[in-house]
Design a protein around this motif. Structure first.
Motif, short mmCIF file in Angstrom:
data_model
loop_
_atom_site.label_atom_id
_atom_site.label_comp_id
_atom_site.label_asym_id
_atom_site.label_seq_id
_atom_site.Cartn_x
_atom_site.Cartn_y
_atom_site.Cartn_z
N ALA A 244 66.16 17.97 51.95
CA ALA A 244 66.26 16.69 51.27
C ALA A 244 65.51 16.76 49.93
CB ALA A 244 65.69 15.58 52.15
N GLY A 245 65.69 15.68 49.11
CA GLY A 245 64.98 15.60 47.83
C GLY A 245 65.94 15.63 46.66
N ALA A 246 65.52 14.93 45.56
CA ALA A 246 66.39 14.82 44.38
C ALA A 246 65.95 15.72 43.24
CB ALA A 246 66.44 13.36 43.91
N ASP A 247 64.88 16.51 43.41
CA ASP A 247 64.38 17.35 42.33
C ASP A 247 65.09 18.71 42.36
OD1 ASP A 247 62.29 19.31 43.92
OD2 ASP A 247 62.41 17.29 44.78
N LYS A 248 64.85 19.51 41.32
CA LYS A 248 65.51 20.79 41.19
C LYS A 248 65.10 21.76 42.30
CE LYS A 248 66.27 24.59 37.97
NZ LYS A 248 65.93 25.18 36.64
N THR A 249 63.83 21.73 42.69
CA THR A 249 63.37 22.61 43.76
C THR A 249 64.11 22.33 45.06
OG1 THR A 249 61.18 22.75 42.75
CG2 THR A 249 61.36 23.37 45.07
N SER A 250 64.31 21.06 45.36
CA SER A 250 65.04 20.69 46.58
C SER A 250 66.48 21.15 46.50
CB SER A 250 64.98 19.17 46.78
OG SER A 250 63.64 18.73 46.93
N LEU A 251 67.08 21.06 45.30
CA LEU A 251 68.46 21.53 45.12
C LEU A 251 68.55 23.02 45.41
CD1 LEU A 251 71.39 21.26 44.18
CD2 LEU A 251 70.56 21.55 41.83
N GLU A 252 67.61 23.80 44.88
CA GLU A 252 67.62 25.25 45.12
C GLU A 252 67.38 25.56 46.60
OE1 GLU A 252 64.64 26.63 42.48
OE2 GLU A 252 65.94 26.56 40.69
N ARG A 253 66.56 24.74 47.25
CA ARG A 253 66.30 24.97 48.67
C ARG A 253 67.56 24.68 49.49
NH1 ARG A 253 61.97 26.28 52.09
NH2 ARG A 253 62.90 26.44 54.14
N ARG A 254 68.36 23.68 49.07
CA ARG A 254 69.61 23.41 49.78
C ARG A 254 70.55 24.62 49.68
NH1 ARG A 254 68.43 18.04 48.20
NH2 ARG A 254 69.35 18.15 46.10
N ASN A 255 70.63 25.18 48.49
CA ASN A 255 71.47 26.37 48.32
C ASN A 255 70.96 27.51 49.18
OD1 ASN A 255 72.88 24.90 46.45
ND2 ASN A 255 71.92 25.84 44.67
N TRP A 256 69.64 27.67 49.24
CA TRP A 256 69.04 28.74 50.06
C TRP A 256 69.33 28.51 51.54
CZ3 TRP A 256 65.33 29.06 53.94
CH2 TRP A 256 64.83 30.34 54.19
N ASP A 257 69.20 27.26 51.98
CA ASP A 257 69.51 26.94 53.38
C ASP A 257 70.93 27.36 53.73
OD1 ASP A 257 67.01 25.90 53.70
OD2 ASP A 257 67.63 23.79 53.65
N ALA A 258 71.89 27.01 52.85
CA ALA A 258 73.29 27.34 53.12
C ALA A 258 73.48 28.85 53.21
CB ALA A 258 74.18 26.74 52.04
N GLY A 259 72.83 29.60 52.32
CA GLY A 259 72.95 31.06 52.37
C GLY A 259 72.36 31.64 53.64
N GLN A 260 71.21 31.10 54.09
CA GLN A 260 70.61 31.57 55.33
C GLN A 260 71.49 31.30 56.54
OE1 GLN A 260 67.33 33.16 55.93
NE2 GLN A 260 68.00 33.67 53.86
N ILE A 261 72.09 30.13 56.57
CA ILE A 261 72.98 29.79 57.70
C ILE A 261 74.15 30.76 57.75
CG2 ILE A 261 74.56 28.03 58.57
CD1 ILE A 261 72.57 25.95 57.35
N THR A 262 74.70 31.07 56.58
CA THR A 262 75.85 31.98 56.54
C THR A 262 75.46 33.39 56.98
OG1 THR A 262 76.84 30.71 54.73
CG2 THR A 262 77.62 32.97 55.05
N SER A 263 74.34 33.88 56.51
CA SER A 263 73.97 35.27 56.78
C SER A 263 73.41 35.48 58.18
CB SER A 263 72.95 35.75 55.74
OG SER A 263 71.75 34.99 55.82
N ARG A 264 72.77 34.47 58.74
CA ARG A 264 72.09 34.65 60.03
C ARG A 264 72.92 34.21 61.23
NH1 ARG A 264 66.63 31.56 58.77
NH2 ARG A 264 66.55 31.49 61.04
N THR A 265 74.04 33.58 61.00
CA THR A 265 74.88 33.13 62.12
C THR A 265 75.66 34.31 62.69
OG1 THR A 265 75.10 30.90 61.24
CG2 THR A 265 76.77 31.65 62.82
N ARG A 266 75.54 34.53 63.99
CA ARG A 266 76.28 35.59 64.68
C ARG A 266 76.80 35.07 66.01
NH1 ARG A 266 76.78 37.36 60.64
NH2 ARG A 266 76.31 39.42 59.75
N PHE A 267 78.08 35.35 66.25
CA PHE A 267 78.71 34.92 67.51
C PHE A 267 78.91 36.12 68.42
CE2 PHE A 267 80.41 32.00 64.21
CZ PHE A 267 79.81 30.83 64.66
N ASP A 268 79.15 35.82 69.69
CA ASP A 268 79.44 36.88 70.66
C ASP A 268 80.76 37.57 70.31
OD1 ASP A 268 77.19 36.21 72.07
OD2 ASP A 268 78.24 34.83 73.39
#
Length: 993
Positions: A244-268
């Motif tokens: 959350a958050g409306a500042d630039k740091t929060s925006l970059e953290r949202r992008n980072w969160d999305a990248g982590q979800i994509t790279s760390r998700t693994r299915f059977d």
């Protein structure tokens, strides 16, 4: 209904910590591989076992703000499709009778946590109930994540999920079942399937990724599910809550969160046999259709929140004429008067009306951070798409109000924080292709610049694929005058699916949270595998491939020659046994059988025996240790140097044959012990492996005849007359029948008699020229150290042991014409073998420990006993084991007798030139000449006694294992044992006392 919808146990939510690896709904099974040709042939006929299926997928997302009672609304908006304000709605919303719907003021006035907050008398404005085949619900903040207690909790409370599941289950039509669920602190993902769709849902796998505190905790992150429809179409659903958050740091953290979800998700791994690459688990990007939804928290950038509020309040004022006067559902700081349409006004298309909601939204969307980040290639840029946004921002509203934006002191600006994105395999592949083209173009530009070529002056026009013609520049491409066309999407399994976004809207009239629920409905037409049709096609393909393969596959026939069985074996043979039956087998007696291998195919066949399964009682190898296999031909050149029998390969041309002999022989004492104890058997299976052909199994069996070898003295003295075979596998009755084992008595008695015959024959038939060729004249250890034959074909030793076991005459073991001297040597070797294999020995371990302790004590005190006293001391210790003592004295008596016979035969005659000057060699006991008597006859006796003592010290005593002893210690201990034996061999009467 509730029971069927809750079929997935709440145990699925057990201690699922943030960032955990996949937690599959289906049990993990071993993935079996299919022959590549079979898979390809089955795939080529996929049209015969698949049928088209249509499914409507409803994806819903809602941030419930951790408030109580919000679950009362879930059924009304998510299942029934209510709570949509059509005049402010989005894509694909149906027209309904607004006159019967409850007014906004009445709705807000009765708002309570104990009942749904949607308007009364509302009707479904989107696909609902049985129209939907898959309901996919993503919730955020089902618990208060602002609480440190909840955010740092190491486990997930299943009661929260159960509450929501119960509400959904109550609202769903009968027959819908929960097929996937995953919770991560405040995130909850639930997927339900209709009775028609549920049988086609396979390979379900769920997982979660925490990206919150320290980049790991579950106050932010995603819960994800992967399902496969009809064994052909992969679907991935991602429910996320980004920073959350409306500042630039929060925006970059949202992008980072999305990248982590994509790279760390693994299915059977997929367990479907149609998949050609099943070995590794899949991630986001391997699916055919992906849906990413949730509170992504992207805001409106570069525009004051109050300005956004004023722009949007104009439309919330105008949408309900009756309630605009009381000002209950709108913000009071809009700055605009209520808009009234004149009765004579000409209708203007929304896209051309500067005062329309359509125009207002289009003016705000360029400030949307999500679209900006997509365009900049920083997040959700790799093929992710979104439907046209034609609804008011979903955040942030006053709880209990329809259209009042945040009126608190913080006055947060409205934003489209809640989103539903989707991506097809086609759009992802298209992005990857363009990315590759850009990379290659950039590489080419760098190469040209490195060569000094500059094209800037020659460029007629500049085209940037990242900005020019970008479809994101047009935020609303949907043409209401035309029906949308479905997108044709090729899937990973090679099918062509049809995909269409039917509706995308928010539920403005749901007022129990500060976020408005968001939903999208997708239509998917896919090819589903019909299991019964696939099974039939699979069998046809397998039969055809098997037929084709067999025609060009090496083939051999393995035939057992039963004519090699002996007459005795034929009487007891089992005619139904397909393998090699060796019949009755005893120690040292070999049995032979023949087999024939014929090439019955059309191509050359290379074969050899493969490695057998390892048995703890048998070493590794192609054959058991008691079996030898000899082929009538040499192995192939490539395998001639093979050191292991399993590496030997033989090649037969079509119609060629090869014979082999199998010889069974048990001559290992260790194997005899195992067979006697019944812990091992002579049953085995040889595997004849044909290269590129099928294996042939050759069973072996034999019936072991019990032997007196490897048994204890205390057991042998209980065997009745007639030998151990007389027992016929039964245990002795426990009665002691002999003072010493009868087998040892027979061997010693026979050995004395045969030695006497051998000496007599030599004396009668010898003459002065060949007397020195007698073995006792050059071997002081004869007959216990001799040149007894030790070839594979020598079975005399087996015959002697057979005579012992059956209590028969030893003469049956000797071939006709064998001289007495050789018979004597064989019996002597049989005696040593028998003594060596006694389990407890003649002098047991405990007896020897007492003797060794006494010897060590006297050596330490330098005490010496005369010979008679020392013998009495030894006999007192041995007397504690009477049968062992008697056996020891019997052996001593035999050795004294044989020593006397040989010494008398070796007395010099006047004409014997070497008798008075030379002594026989000492093969077992190194002896210095000066330690012997100067009297030749006495010296001969001493030499024989020393050698006999050394030989019998190896077989009579049982001591502590010598494996860990040093060589010097072993030599010292053996010398002590030999000295005990020699002590009893000396005799004062013959001058060696």
């Amino acid at each position: 209904m509730a029971s069927s919808a809750s079929s997935v146990s709440s145990e699925r939510l057990d201690a699922n910590i943030p960032g955990a690896f996949p937690h599959s709904n289906a049990s993990q099974t071993q993935i079996s591989t299919t022959h590549q040709n079979l898979t390809q042939a089955l795939y080529a006929r996929r049209a015969e076992y698949t049928r088209p299926r249509q499914v409507r997928i409803k994806v819903g997302s809602w941030n419930t703000a951790g408030l109580k009672g919000v679950e009362q609304d879930i059924g009304a908006w998510f299942v029934d499709g209510k709570g949509i304000e059509e005049s402010l709605a989005g894509l694909g919303v149906r027209e309904s009778d607004a006159s019967a719907k409850e007014s906004i003021s009445a709705q807000e006035a009765r708002q309570t946590s104990l009942a749904p907050t949607v308007p009364k008398n509302d009707t479904a404005a989107v696909a609902s109930n049985e129209e939907v085949g898959l309901y996919v619900l993503g919730l955020q903040e089902v618990v208060d994540i602002s609480s440190a207690t909840e955010a740092l909790r190491p486990y997930t409370d299943p009661s929260v999920a159960n509450k929501w599941k119960a509400s959904v289950a109550t609202a769903l039509p009968n027959g819908y079942q929960l097929v996937a669920e995953q919770q991560l602190i405040g995130l909850l993902l639930l997927i339900y399937a209709s009775p028609e769709v549920h049988p086609h849902v396979k390979s379900v796998s769920t997982t979660s990724v925490g990206t919150g505190l320290m980049g790991y905790m579950g106050n932010k992150g995603a819960v994800t599910a992967r399902i496969v429809l009809g064994e052909t179409t992969r679907l991935v659903f991602v429910n996320s809550h980004l920073a959350a958050g409306a500042d630039k740091t929060s925006l970059e953290r949202r992008n980072w969160d999305a990248g982590q979800i994509t790279s760390r998700t693994r299915f059977d791994p997929i367990t479907d046999a149609m998949d050609l690459n099943q070995g590794q688990g899949e991630g986001i990007g391997d699916e055919d259709f992906a849906f990413w939804f949730g509170d992504l928290n992207y805001r409106l950038e570069g525009i004051p929140g109050d300005d956004v509020r004023r722009l949007l309040t104009v439309h919330t004022l105008a949408h309900d004429h009756e309630d605009a006067k009381d000002n209950t559902s709108i913000s009071g700081d809009s700055g605009y008067a209520s808009k009234r349409d004149s009765e004579d006004a000409v209708p203007v298309p929304p896209e051309l009306d500067p005062a329309s909601l359509h125009t207002t939204i289009n003016s705000l969307l360029p400030h949307d951070e999500l679209r900006q980040q997509q365009k900049a290639g920083k997040a959700f840029h790799d093929g992710w798409e979104e439907g046209p946004i034609r609804f008011l921002p979903t955040y942030k509203y006053d709880v209990g109000k329809v259209g009042v934006f945040d009126s608190s002191e913080k006055r947060r600006g409205p934003s489209w924080c809640d989103r539903i994105l989707y991506r097809t395999r086609a759009s992802r592949n298209q992005y990857n292709l363009k990315a590759k083209e850009r990379e290659e173009a950039q590489k080419k530009d760098e190469e040209m610049k490195a060569q000094g070529l500059d094209q800037d002056d020659d460029v007629l026009y500049d085209y940037d694929p990242d900005t020019d013609g970008d479809k994101n520049d047009s935020y609303d491409e949907y043409d209401e005058s035309q029906d949308p066309e479905p997108e044709i999407v090729p899937t990973k399994a090679g099918f062509s699916d049809e995909f269409l976004l039917e509706s995308y809207t928010s539920h403005l009239r749901v007022i129990s949270s500060d976020h408005k629920p968001l939903e999208a409905v997708f239509s998917l037409k896919y090819d589903a595998v019909m299991p019964e049709l696939k099974t039939a096609i699979h069998q046809e393909v397998a039969r055809e491939l098997d037929r084709q393969e067999n025609e060009g596959r090496p083939s051999v026939a393995l035939v057992v020659d039963h004519s090699t069985h002996t007459f005795e074996d034929k009487d007891t043979a089992d005619s139904n046994f397909d393998g090699v039956d060796f019949g009755d087998v005893s120690y040292g007696k070999s049995r032979r059988r023949n087999i024939t291998i014929a090439n019955t195919g059309r191509v050359p066949a290379t074969f050899g025996f493969a490695m057998r399964p390892v048995d703890q009682n048998q070493p590794e190898g192609a054959f058991p240790p008691w079996l030898k296999v000899r082929f009538e031909r040499e192995p192939d050149t490539a395998s001639k140097s093979a050191s292991d029998e399993m590496d030997a390969q033989y090649t037969l041309q079509p119609a060629d044959v090869c014979n082999a002999e199998l010889k069974l022989k048990v001559d290992s004492p260790d194997m005899v012990r195992l067979l006697n104890e019944g812990t091992s058997s002579l049953d085995d299976v040889l595997v004849l492996r044909v290269e590129n052909g099928r294996d042939h199994f050759l069973p072996l069996r034999a019936h072991w005849q019990p032997s007196s070898l490897t048994r204890a003295v205390d057991k042998l003295i209980k065997i009745p007359e007639g030998g151990i075979r007389k027992l016929q596998g039964q245990k002795p009755d426990g009665e002691v029948r002999w003072s010493v084992p009868r087998e040892i008595f027979r061997l010693t008695d026979s050995l004395e008699d045969m030695t006497e015959r051998a000496l007599a024959e030599w004396d009668m038939t010898g003459h002065e020229g060949n007397k020195e060729n007698a073995p006792w004249q050059h071997n002081a250890a004869w007959p216990f150290v001799s040149q007894v034959k030790d070839s594979e074909d020598d079975e005399v030793m087996g015959g002697i042991i057979e005579s012992l076991d059956c209590d028969e005459s030893f003469d049956l073991a000797f071939p006709g014409g064998m001289p007495p001297r050789e018979k004597t040597e064989y019996v002597a070797e049989a005696l040593l073998l028998f003594l060596r294999t006694l389990q407890d020995g003649v002098i047991t371990k405990s007896l020897w420990e007492k003797l060794e302790e006494g010897i060590a004590t006297r050596e330490k005190s330098k005490q010496q006993l005369d010979r008679d006293d020392e013998k009495m001391w030894v006999l007192e210790i041995l007397a504690t084991a009477p049968n062992h003592n008697a056996t020891f004295l019997l052996l001593i008596s035999m050795l004294q007798n044989i020593t006397h016979q040989i010494a008398e035969a070796g007395k010099a005659k006047p004409s014997t030139p070497r008798a008075s000057t030379e002594l026989p060699a000492s093969p077992r006991a190194p002896v210095r000449r000066r330690t012997l008597s100067k009297v030749p006859n006495i010296a001969l006796r001493q030499l024989i006694q020393r050698n006999y003592a050394t030989v019998f010290a190896d077989v009579v005593f049982r001591g502590v294992s010598a494996e860990k002893m040093r060589e010097k210690e072993k030599a010292v201990r053996k010398e002590k044992m030999a000295r005990v034996v020699e002590l009893f061999l000396k005799n004062e009467d013959d001058g060696t006392g």
